[in-house]
Write an enzyme that holds these catalytic residues in place. Structure first.
Site, mmCIF file in Angstrom:
data_model
loop_
_atom_site.group_PDB
_atom_site.id
_atom_site.type_symbol
_atom_site.label_atom_id
_atom_site.label_comp_id
_atom_site.label_asym_id
_atom_site.label_seq_id
_atom_site.Cartn_x
_atom_site.Cartn_y
_atom_site.Cartn_z
ATOM 1 N N GLU A 258 -8.451 -1.473 -0.113
ATOM 2 C CA GLU A 258 -7.501 -1.186 -1.660
ATOM 3 C C GLU A 258 -7.272 -1.863 -3.060
ATOM 4 O O GLU A 258 -7.577 -1.636 -3.831
ATOM 5 C CB GLU A 258 -5.920 -2.104 -0.851
ATOM 6 C CG GLU A 258 -5.497 -1.306 0.099
ATOM 7 C CD GLU A 258 -5.638 0.733 -0.530
ATOM 8 O OE1 GLU A 258 -5.532 0.785 -1.237
ATOM 9 O OE2 GLU A 258 -5.299 1.030 0.395
ATOM 10 N N GLU B 36 -1.388 5.522 8.697
ATOM 11 C CA GLU B 36 -2.019 4.365 8.207
ATOM 12 C C GLU B 36 -1.523 3.483 8.614
ATOM 13 O O GLU B 36 0.156 3.916 7.891
ATOM 14 C CB GLU B 36 -3.032 4.578 6.799
ATOM 15 C CG GLU B 36 -3.277 2.789 6.323
ATOM 16 C CD GLU B 36 -4.419 2.995 5.063
ATOM 17 O OE1 GLU B 36 -5.046 1.940 4.727
ATOM 18 O OE2 GLU B 36 -4.091 3.836 4.352
ATOM 19 N N HIS C 280 -5.731 6.459 -7.977
ATOM 20 C CA HIS C 280 -5.841 5.537 -6.407
ATOM 21 C C HIS C 280 -6.637 6.715 -5.584
ATOM 22 O O HIS C 280 -7.242 5.685 -5.183
ATOM 23 C CB HIS C 280 -4.851 4.815 -6.800
ATOM 24 C CG HIS C 280 -4.763 4.183 -5.760
ATOM 25 N ND1 HIS C 280 -4.800 2.626 -5.393
ATOM 26 C CD2 HIS C 280 -4.559 4.156 -4.545
ATOM 27 C CE1 HIS C 280 -5.337 1.748 -4.535
ATOM 28 N NE2 HIS C 280 -4.663 2.838 -3.896
ATOM 29 N N GLU C 281 -5.420 7.530 -5.091
ATOM 30 C CA GLU C 281 -5.755 8.100 -4.203
ATOM 31 C C GLU C 281 -7.337 8.858 -4.655
ATOM 32 O O GLU C 281 -7.773 9.031 -3.214
ATOM 33 C CB GLU C 281 -4.761 9.430 -3.555
ATOM 34 C CG GLU C 281 -3.296 8.220 -3.487
ATOM 35 C CD GLU C 281 -3.279 6.731 -2.251
ATOM 36 O OE1 GLU C 281 -3.910 6.895 -1.866
ATOM 37 O OE2 GLU C 281 -2.453 6.362 -3.339
ATOM 38 N N HIS D 20 -10.101 7.099 -3.620
ATOM 39 C CA HIS D 20 -10.608 6.312 -2.260
ATOM 40 C C HIS D 20 -11.244 7.387 -1.106
ATOM 41 O O HIS D 20 -11.977 7.264 -0.357
ATOM 42 C CB HIS D 20 -8.414 6.695 -1.497
ATOM 43 C CG HIS D 20 -8.639 5.134 -1.662
ATOM 44 N ND1 HIS D 20 -8.667 3.981 -1.107
ATOM 45 C CD2 HIS D 20 -6.914 4.673 -1.448
ATOM 46 C CE1 HIS D 20 -7.658 3.026 -1.139
ATOM 47 N NE2 HIS D 20 -6.681 3.434 -1.320
ATOM 48 N N GLY E 138 3.141 5.148 -1.210
ATOM 49 C CA GLY E 138 3.471 5.769 -2.491
ATOM 50 C C GLY E 138 2.715 7.178 -2.691
ATOM 51 O O GLY E 138 3.317 8.050 -2.656
ATOM 52 N N ALA E 139 1.488 7.095 -1.800
ATOM 53 C CA ALA E 139 1.158 8.032 -0.713
ATOM 54 C C ALA E 139 -0.042 7.620 -0.619
ATOM 55 O O ALA E 139 -0.196 6.827 0.120
ATOM 56 C CB ALA E 139 0.116 8.258 -2.671
ATOM 57 N N MET E 140 -0.886 8.668 0.172
ATOM 58 C CA MET E 140 -1.902 8.584 1.338
ATOM 59 C C MET E 140 -3.068 9.511 1.253
ATOM 60 O O MET E 140 -2.907 10.907 0.886
ATOM 61 C CB MET E 140 -1.313 8.115 2.766
ATOM 62 C CG MET E 140 -2.311 8.485 4.306
ATOM 63 S SD MET E 140 -2.386 7.061 4.296
ATOM 64 C CE MET E 140 -4.611 6.298 4.387
ATOM 65 N N GLU E 141 -4.150 8.164 1.255
ATOM 66 C CA GLU E 141 -5.304 9.311 0.462
ATOM 67 C C GLU E 141 -6.103 10.174 1.835
ATOM 68 O O GLU E 141 -7.683 9.939 2.039
ATOM 69 C CB GLU E 141 -6.407 8.177 0.499
ATOM 70 C CG GLU E 141 -6.926 7.135 1.347
ATOM 71 C CD GLU E 141 -6.125 5.836 1.393
ATOM 72 O OE1 GLU E 141 -6.766 4.554 2.254
ATOM 73 O OE2 GLU E 141 -5.112 5.352 0.972
#
Length: 861
Positions: free
Chosen positions: A320, A121, A297-298, A301, A261-264
């Site tokens: 988001e 992403e 959060h992730e 998603h 921060g992170a990726m879903e």
């Protein structure tokens, strides 16, 4: 500019559909061969060339239906592969060669430490293979990974593992199959020597899900809070929205080099290690809270972003903003809802309000962009979440849930728009949200100007609300704004119901009350129901009243902060101010909150936090330096003197050796003790520095240890070199801890650009690791207000050189730093000239990435 501007109005649906894609990664010592087999269908009746995205790829061959194409059957340029003539349906095979070992961008397939991982992403997949790399092309993926077993014993991708085995020459393979359609930005791959920490979760329908956390060997004992947070997230989403996890395995991989921060990625989340690894000795309460929030959060998603995704990147807030709202609600239910709300608004005002007031202001659904990576902003995320929260307020909890249910029923497995989301909310609730859509299309933070008239004879008060905002060369359209309010009598009693909802829809709105025996006090925008500025005539008196009497936690906090800031600004107008110039009524009100045992301890810490030079300047039309700095110092000194005895009692009763637990009560106790230490530090009494040093060496958790070190370095800098070196030597092998130390040193008043250059030379610093760059360079720019804005312009010149250097490694991180050069309109004189000169220099540097050039050009506007 290196890329053409892309406009929402020009969106066109894809000409081709991909029914499936099978990827094979053959990983060698210096390269990776990527074979892609795609089942394609042309959607147009006319013969249309297939235009695939690609970046820094070495094309080996192209085949259609097993026949290799001749070179004249396709065109290749640095950004595209164009296949000129295609059948209506066909099998497309593409083989590319890539070098993940030399890829420093943090996009595509790259090496982080000793492992290979991906970040796709927004447009990273095109660095892996030629593809329709856009979010509205959804297909099913299967992935086979081949690599040396000794170097890469763990091979992971999206979905479920369907096959694995040994190969000749010490190599092995693993094949993963994802049964759900997804866009290319959600693809993930990880290969490396990783330790596995496992747990399980049983869903509400009885399915057992394996929770697999992969970390560097030696970090296994730092995963347990993240695992518990994941289980809590899964349960919360089932209970709150009826959403259940849909695969057999949920995997999380922690890496040190990560731009976000992170990726879903579907079923295989890749995390910045800062948001996975924690134990009491190495992580603070804030770290634990951050992990809980980002893990949530992730995970959330999986439905709001993965199962239903964005049609195009202009719709980014669709996933988001909605998911930030969901993770905020989750965190509020895990700890303290009122405290969480205040924390979120503090962050919103510190980042998004500042963004909205400057040249980088944009709507939550932008109309155009040059580089999509530059739109992963606080506006898209945090303001986007506030917009969702307003819908929740207008519709109510039950109707909002009905809207979410309808949204998933209609759009599961599809790429959609913000209009689709609002449509589901309106249809499910029966509430007209057409006007509300202006929140998506209009930039700027609205100001609500409130005036009132009071007729004593009739006992009638009329409050007039005038809404306005500064937009980007467009006429302001009146917004649909929900505001909760409560009326109070002069003695602090509530008049009528609490938390009434008033919906503004016109430029001027009125709220009338009759039968009153006195002029009431109005508590407005309770719980911060709308992301707006409130300008209330009689503000300071109203704030002092609300500071003492308001029952709404947020407005009590907000009033307290308004009073403290107003007092500091008043002091800044006094020539050579001293402690005796501070208003005794303000000191007494501050003291009353500190001593009020009925108040939540964490709330008291936030409410009594004294605004600093940066916080106040962010809200001023023009920056103020010398006078404001003196005023802040005088105010802190006066507060420290006034509360010295009370603060000393608190720290004497605080048990440094108490076992660490992560819960709201103990977080409050620790933060209140640290506030008390800070009040003593305000006195600059060296006796207290010795007390703090003793407590620092006796601390049994990072929250207290680092909190005390921070106070010592900030308020007793000449006496604490030993403690700083002690911390460095103790933790220099723990990268997440040493990042805290770098960030702390970067923002000290004694740290100028030459000191930053010295810190860059330390063996713990590596400019190729985004977390370290953010901790040192980013922290200097964001928090070291005095030295970053040095009058001679040295701070700006230093940041310019950092941008140029980092851009060669990682354009996304360089662009993030460039965002901080957005203060020219806040400056006068030499500082303004210097920052304009730096921005012009960046825009004229043709060797810089479009990421950096776009931000620099916007900052110059």
């Amino acid at each position: 500019m290196k890329k053409n501007e892309i406009f929402l109005k020009d969106y066109k649906s894809p000409d081709f559909k991909f029914n499936s894609v099978h990827l094979v990664f053959d990983i060698e010592d210096e390269s990776a061969l990527v074979s892609s087999t795609i089942e394609c269908v042309r959607l147009s009746d006319q013969e249309t060339a297939l235009v695939l995205h690609g970046k820094e790829l070495e094309l080996t061959k192209v085949l259609i239906d097993d026949v290799e194409l001749s070179r004249d059957a396709y065109e290749v340029d640095p950004q595209k592969l164009i296949i000129k003539n295609t059948p209506e349906s066909f099998k497309l095979e593409i083989v590319t060669n890539i070098n993940p070992y030399k890829n420093l961008s943090g996009e595509g397939l790259y090496k982080s430490g000793k492992i290979l991982c991906t970040q796709c992403e927004a447009e990273g997949f095109r660095r892996i293979t030629y593809f329709l790399d856009r979010p509205d092309v959804l297909t099913k993926y299967s992935t086979k990974i081949i690599a040396d077993k000794k170097e890469y014993p763990v091979l992971l991708s999206n979905g479920d593992l369907t096959e694995a085995g040994e190969l000749d020459g010490g190599r092995h393979f693993a094949t993963w199959n994802d049964p759900f359609n997804k866009p290319s930005y959600l693809f993930a791959l990880v290969a490396g020597d990783l330790a596995l920490v496992q747990d399980t979760y049983t869903t509400k329908s009885g399915k057992q899900v394996s929770l697999d956390f992969y970390v560097d060997p030696g970090n296994e004992d730092k995963c347990f809070h993240a695992i518990e947070s994941l289980k809590n997230s899964m349960k919360w989403d089932e209970d709150t929205f009826g959403l259940e996890y849909d695969l057999n395995t949920y995997m999380v991989v922690a890496v040190d080099s990560f731009n976000m921060g992170a990726m879903e990625n579907k079923g295989l989340n890749i995390f910045n290690s800062a948001y996975v690894l924690a134990k009491k000795e190495t992580a603070t309460d804030d770290d634990f809270m951050g992990i809980e929030s980002v893990i949530g959060h992730e995970y959330f998603h999986n439905w709001t972003g993965n199962r239903v995704t964005c049609r195009d990147w202009f719709q980014l807030t669709l996933k988001e903003g909605l998911t930030v709202f969901r993770d905020q609600e989750f965190s509020a239910d895990m700890l303290s809802r009122p405290v969480k709300r205040i924390e979120d608004v503090i962050a919103l005002k510190a980042h998004q309000f500042v963004e909205d007031a400057g040249p980088l202001s944009h709507p939550i659904k932008p109309k155009s962009f040059v580089e999509i990576n530059n739109f992963y902003t606080s506006t898209i995320y945090e303001k986007g979440a506030e917009v969702i929260r307003m819908i929740h307020t207008i519709l109510g909890k039950d109707n909002f849930r009905k809207g979410m249910d309808l949204y998933f029923k209609r759009h599961d497995g599809h790429a959609v728009t913000t209009e689709d989301f609002i449509g589901a909310m309106a249809d499910a609730s029966g509430v007209d949200l057409k006007q509300f859509m202006a929140w998506y299309d209009q930039n700027g933070t609205p100001t609500i100007d409130i005036k009132y008239t009071y007729d004593e004879k009739l006992g009638k008060v009329v409050f007039s609300f005038h809404q306005k905002a500064k937009t980007n060369n467009e006429e302001f359209k009146s917004l649909h704004i929900p505001l909760k309010y409560t009326l109070y009598s002069k003695n602090g009693e509530i008049i009528g119901p609490e938390g009434n909802l008033f919906e503004l829809k016109n430029e001027i709105n009125t709220l009338e009350f009759e039968g009153l025996s006195e002029l009431p006090m109005l508590s407005i925008n309770e719980g911060f129901t709308a992301p707006v500025h409130i300008k209330f005539h009689g503000d300071l008196n109203n704030s002092l009243f609300m500071m003492k009497h308001c029952k709404d936690t947020f407005n009590k906090f907000n009033a307290t902060q308004n009073v403290l800031e107003s007092e500091i600004l008043r002091i800044s107008k006094i020539k050579k101010p001293k402690n005796s110039d501070v208003n005794l009524e303000v000191i007494e009100a501050y003291k009353n909150i500190y001593l009020d045992e009925s108040l939540d301890l964490s709330f008291k810490v936030m409410a009594l936090s004294i605004p600093g030079l940066k916080e106040i300047n962010d809200r001023l039309e023009k920056f103020e330096f010398e006078n404001l700095k003196s005023a802040v110092n005088v105010f802190k000194s006066a507060i420290g003197d006034a509360l010295e005895d009370e603060a000393l009692k608190v720290i004497q009763n605080f048990n440094l050796e108490k076992d660490y637990e992560y819960n709201a009560q103990l977080i409050g106790e620790r933060s209140f003790a640290l506030l008390s230490y800070r009040l003593l530090a305000y006195t600059k009494n060296n006796t207290y520095s010795e007390i703090m040093k003793k407590a620092y060496y006796g601390a049994t958790n990072m929250t207290v240890e680092f909190g005390l070190l921070s106070m010592l370095l900030n308020y007793f800098p000449e006496e604490t070199e030993k403690e700083s070196k002690h911390f460095y030597n103790k933790w220099k092998h723990e990268t997440l801890v040493i990042q805290k130390w770098l960030k702390l040193n970067a923002q000290l008043e004694s740290t100028d650009t030459s000191k930053i250059s010295e810190l860059e030379l330390l063996p713990v610093y590596d400019e190729k690791i985004p977390n370290l760059v953010r901790s040192l360079i980013g922290a200097f720019m964001r928090f070291n207000f005095w030295n970053f804005h040095a009058e001679d312009g040295s701070g700006y010149e230093f940041i310019k050189e950092q941008i140029i250097k980092i851009d060669n490694i990682n354009p996304q991180i360089a662009a993030g730093i460039t965002r901080g050069l957005n203060f020219k309109n806040k400056h006068t004189g030499n500082r303004k000239d210097k920052i304009i000169g730096v921005l012009k220099s960046l825009t004229q540097n043709d060797s810089l990435s479009s990421d950096v050039q776009e931000i620099a050009q916007i900052n110059l506007k």
